[in-house]
Each structure stands twice: as C-alpha cells, then as structure tokens.
Write a protein that holds these residues in place. Structure first.
Motif, PDB file in Angstrom:
ATOM      1  N   TRP A 107      -1.620  23.385  35.885  1.00 54.68           N
ATOM      2  CA  TRP A 107      -1.976  22.752  37.270  1.00 54.68           C
ATOM      3  C   TRP A 107      -0.114  21.422  37.595  1.00 54.68           C
ATOM      4  CZ3 TRP A 107      -7.098  20.531  36.290  1.00 54.68           C
ATOM      5  CH2 TRP A 107      -7.996  21.423  36.274  1.00 54.68           C
ATOM      6  N   GLU A 108       0.590  22.157  36.546  1.00 55.27           N
ATOM      7  CA  GLU A 108       2.015  21.327  36.791  1.00 55.27           C
ATOM      8  C   GLU A 108       2.071  21.478  38.259  1.00 55.27           C
ATOM      9  OE1 GLU A 108       3.678  19.817  35.409  1.00 55.27           O
ATOM     10  OE2 GLU A 108       3.742  19.563  33.306  1.00 55.27           O
ATOM     11  N   LYS A 109       3.351  20.987  38.867  1.00 52.37           N
ATOM     12  CA  LYS A 109       3.814  20.800  40.416  1.00 52.37           C
ATOM     13  C   LYS A 109       4.419  21.836  40.523  1.00 52.37           C
ATOM     14  CE  LYS A 109       4.694  18.529  44.447  1.00 52.37           C
ATOM     15  NZ  LYS A 109       3.965  18.239  45.143  1.00 52.37           N
ATOM     16  N   CYS A 110       5.841  21.973  39.539  1.00 54.11           N
ATOM     17  CA  CYS A 110       6.615  23.125  39.852  1.00 54.11           C
ATOM     18  C   CYS A 110       6.315  24.367  39.182  1.00 54.11           C
ATOM     19  CB  CYS A 110       8.306  22.202  38.835  1.00 54.11           C
ATOM     20  SG  CYS A 110       8.927  23.733  38.498  1.00 54.11           S
ATOM     21  N   ARG A 111       6.171  25.436  39.524  1.00 50.79           N
ATOM     22  CA  ARG A 111       5.268  26.219  39.117  1.00 50.79           C
ATOM     23  C   ARG A 111       6.068  27.254  37.938  1.00 50.79           C
ATOM     24  NH1 ARG A 111       7.668  29.509  43.535  1.00 50.79           N
ATOM     25  NH2 ARG A 111       9.282  30.446  43.539  1.00 50.79           N
TER      26      ARG A 111
ATOM     27  N   ARG B 194       4.361  26.471  34.323  1.00 49.10           N
ATOM     28  CA  ARG B 194       2.971  26.492  34.112  1.00 49.10           C
ATOM     29  C   ARG B 194       3.230  27.261  33.124  1.00 49.10           C
ATOM     30  NH1 ARG B 194       2.177  27.292  40.362  1.00 49.10           N
ATOM     31  NH2 ARG B 194       2.479  24.984  40.986  1.00 49.10           N
ATOM     32  N   PRO B 195       2.291  27.244  31.737  1.00 48.82           N
ATOM     33  CA  PRO B 195       2.410  28.559  31.077  1.00 48.82           C
ATOM     34  C   PRO B 195       2.415  29.680  31.790  1.00 48.82           C
ATOM     35  CG  PRO B 195      -0.175  27.627  31.031  1.00 48.82           C
ATOM     36  CD  PRO B 195       1.016  26.629  32.432  1.00 48.82           C
ATOM     37  N   LYS B 196       2.307  31.068  31.369  1.00 47.62           N
ATOM     38  CA  LYS B 196       2.186  32.742  31.380  1.00 47.62           C
ATOM     39  C   LYS B 196       1.298  32.830  30.761  1.00 47.62           C
ATOM     40  CE  LYS B 196       7.112  33.084  32.660  1.00 47.62           C
ATOM     41  NZ  LYS B 196       6.933  32.447  33.131  1.00 47.62           N
ATOM     42  N   PHE B 197       0.265  33.817  31.296  1.00 47.87           N
ATOM     43  CA  PHE B 197      -0.552  34.386  31.075  1.00 47.87           C
ATOM     44  C   PHE B 197      -0.773  34.782  29.223  1.00 47.87           C
ATOM     45  CE2 PHE B 197      -1.999  34.810  35.098  1.00 47.87           C
ATOM     46  CZ  PHE B 197      -2.877  33.603  35.213  1.00 47.87           C
TER      47      PHE B 197
ATOM     48  N   ALA C  75       2.551  33.181  38.945  1.00 48.34           N
ATOM     49  CA  ALA C  75       2.096  31.335  38.527  1.00 48.34           C
ATOM     50  C   ALA C  75       1.059  30.827  39.140  1.00 48.34           C
ATOM     51  CB  ALA C  75       3.533  30.894  38.761  1.00 48.34           C
ATOM     52  N   SER C  76       1.265  30.992  40.538  1.00 46.23           N
ATOM     53  CA  SER C  76      -0.136  30.945  41.114  1.00 46.23           C
ATOM     54  C   SER C  76      -1.239  31.017  40.865  1.00 46.23           C
ATOM     55  CB  SER C  76      -0.161  30.782  42.959  1.00 46.23           C
ATOM     56  OG  SER C  76       0.245  31.904  42.849  1.00 46.23           O
TER      57      SER C  76
END
Length: 412
Positions: A298-302, A305-308, A241-242
């Motif tokens: 770039w959502e704060k909470c990981r 965020r979308p997955k690849f 996620a990072s």
C-alpha cells in the motif's frame, strides 16, 4: 446456430497451424497476453484460445450461483478418451444482444491464454448451439471470502500464508504475461477441496460496469474502491503495481477471515483516509511480518511497491521459517490505549486527550457535553456520531471503561 446435442465434424488441430495475429506470428511459447478487443473479429479470438466442446459431453447437475450473464451450474464433462471430471458451467441467458455474447465469450478468450495451477482453468466453450456456455474446472469450496467467513478462525497461520502464496504465484504469472487483473479481491478467488486458491473473474466489462462493490468515479464507469490503488481511482492508471495494492487488501481479507475492508466507512471516506495516509490496521493475531508486507503493497508511490515475484519469495521464506510468524503486529490502533490521566472536566478536553478532537462538534451537537453523559455510549451511538473507524471506536470505548473504573464522574 444448432440446438445442443449436435455432433460436429472433427476440426484440424490448431497446433499444426502457425497463428498469424494482427500481422505478427504468434510463436509457440511466446507468452504475452493478447487482448480480445484487438481482434477485428472477436469470434476469432475465441477460436484461437478456447476449445469448442460438444454439448453432448456435458451433463449439467445443479445451479450453484448466478453470474453477470446468466446461471452458473456444476456438472460433469466427459471428453472422448479422457476421464470424466467435475466442471463449472456458465451459461448465457436467452435474449442476449450480440455485444453481450461477445463480452461473455471474451472471458473465455482471456482465460484460455493462461496455464497455471493458481489460475482457474478453462476447459472449453460451447458456441455452436444454445445456450452458449463457458466450461471451467470446478472449485468445490467456492469463493474465498465466503469460504473464510464460514470457517472463521479454523486455519493455522501457515495455512493462511499458503493461500496467500498461491494467489501471489497466480498473479506473478499474470503480470509476467503483461495481464492486469483490475479486480483482485477475495470474492474473485476460488478455492478447491485441497485449499488451493485460484485467481478467477476475467470478464472485461465487470470492473467498469457490473461489480456490486464498485462506485461511480468522476470519469464514468465503476471501480471497486476498497480494493483499488489511489492512482487507479484518481486517473485510471491500472498496472501490475495497482494489482499489488489490491493483493495487499486480499492478504488483509485472508488474515481477518473475510472481514470487509474499511468496515462501514463510505467509499468517499475510504478515498479521503487513504489520501491522508491512513492504512488498514493489522487484523487480530496478525503476524508483524504479514502486516508489514501489506503496508509495502500500500505504498502511495506505485514504484515503491514490491513486485509479485518478490512477494512470492517473501511468503516462501515465511513458510520455510514459521518462527518468523510468531511476533504479532498488535497494531496500536487495535490495542487498548494507555488511559490518559483524566484531569479533564469536559468532553472536549477528554477528546483532546484521546487525540480524537475531530469528533468534538459531532458530540456537542448530539448533546454530549458532560463526561457523565458519555459514560453509557454504545457502538451504534458512536457510529451515528460519525466514529466509523473500528480502531477509533475501540479507543473511545476503552477510555470510557477506564472512566468507569476510575469512578471519574466529573460534574461540570
């Protein structure tokens, strides 16, 4: 250690042996990345994952760059019963320590585990004579950031989305193998003559020690701040996620043709701005759907965020339906703001009308106290006043323009 040119006896083909690693049998086809540092003998990791190449099969032609450990050259590799191919050759400079040799070769132990069209391909290593070398496929167009700067504005949006799709596809493969890259950035993507983008730079030490983009963090070591997710900066939580956060920055680099993320802001300013919810605005002519995808990364909470895999699917849909890329983001930060009605008589009131009151003290202490005095401010002067965000600079300059056109010379 022989000098190069030494002919070696043929080894047993590795495939015929079951690989026992750390008490587990590595079954053919099982796909989890194995960290070279988990090996008691790092040389064994190199033997397991990288093919030894006879130095006499390599012809070095020219120097194309400098790596962390030594020169990078281009050349040719001719293996028995295979056609000759172009390769890149990284060599370990003389006078290395055993640790440097281990760190240098760890990149090959990592790369050798991957097999994907969007990951740089390892051809093999030379470890039995000096110099020690890592041989990879040759990427004619070099690193993506330099390539984009050189061809500013020359690609269609579909070509740019194709590049992003390739990078996302390579990253999906890595995340499926539980490999976290930690330093995904356009400078670490290589481009070949067909515009295929491949993820590279798998050295273990580079994120923490040797990246020129990195900044010291409170816990020691270095991190490339502009590309790194907040949780990875704050408490070293590196995950796929990072990597997705970093991928959003890479998308922004692609659409802006290699512009520097956050421009001239300092690393500390970037950290603070992100923490306060600031996100990079859409580059010029950026489709709305692409900027939205960046913001999702770039959502704060990981966990938000979308997955690849989702990113690849989204980009595939856009490529199949190019009309979805027509609507541009025209992010408000980049647009000329509507001119406030200038019923203002002081610089302070003017900044308030622009919602830029945070710069009031900077203007005052620099002697800008009347509206007349701000009429001829330049960008470089604004930077000296601490207005480093390009969006803020544009907003202020655009407003000064309207002061000129309205003939608003208010004498206070």
């Amino acid at each position: 250690m022989e000098h190069c040119g030494y002919i070696k006896a043929k080894q047993d083909p590795d495939e015929e042996k079951m690989q026992f690693q750390h008490g587990r049998v590595k079954l053919p086809g099982s796909r989890t990345y194995i960290h070279p540092h988990t090996y008691e003998d790092p040389n064994q990791a190199v033997r397991d994952f990288a093919k030894e190449i006879d130095a006499s099969s390599i012809r070095i032609e020219r120097v194309i760059g400098a790596g962390e450990f030594g020169e990078v050259c281009s050349g040719r590799l001719k293996l028995p019963s295979k056609r000759e191919i172009y390769v890149a050759i990284k060599s370990l400079k003389a006078g290395y320590s055993e640790k440097q040799r281990r760190d240098f070769l760890s990149e090959a132990s990592i790369m050798g585990q991957f097999d994907h069209p969007n990951i740089i391909r390892l051809e093999g290593v030379v470890t039995r004579c000096k110099p020690v070398m890592i041989i990879t496929e040759y990427m004619e167009n070099g690193s993506l950031d330099t390539f984009l700067k050189k061809h500013d504005g020359q690609f269609t949006i579909i070509q740019l989305v194709g590049m992003m799709r390739g990078i996302a596809s390579g990253m999906k493969y890595l995340s499926d193998m539980s490999y976290v890259h930690r330093d995904l950035a356009a400078r670490n993507i290589l481009v070949n003559s067909n515009l295929v983008c491949k993820v590279s730079d798998f050295g273990l030490s580079r994120v923490l020690e040797d990246d020129p983009e990195a900044a010291y963090t409170t816990r020691g070591g270095k991190i490339p701040i502009r590309w790194t997710a907040p949780e990875a900066i704050a408490y070293r939580k590196f995950t796929s996620a990072s990597d997705v956060w970093s991928y959003g920055i890479v998308m922004w680099e692609v659409v802006s043709y290699g512009e520097r993320p956050y421009w001239e802001m300092s690393n500390q300013d970037v950290i603070k701005a992100i923490d306060e919810g600031y996100r990079l605005p859409a580059p010029m002519d950026c489709p709305l759907v692409l900027h939205q995808l960046m913001l999702d990364c770039w959502e704060k909470c990981r966990n938000d965020r979308p997955k690849f895999g989702q990113i690849v699917n989204t980009l595939d849909k856009l490529i199949r339906n190019p009309s979805s890329l027509k609507e541009l983001a025209n992010s408000s930060v980049w647009e000329d703001p509507p001119s406030p009605e200038f019923a203002v008589s002081t610089v302070e009131e003017w900044l308030e009308a622009l919602k830029m009151v945070q710069y009031r003290d900077n203007f005052t202490s620099a002697g800008y106290v009347t509206l007349d005095s701000v009429l001829y401010i330049s960008i470089s002067e604004l930077q000296k006043l601490g207005v480093t965000l390009v969006g803020h600079q544009r907003k202020i300059l655009s407003s000064i323009q309207s002061l000129h056109t309205q003939g608003t010379h208010v004498h206070v």
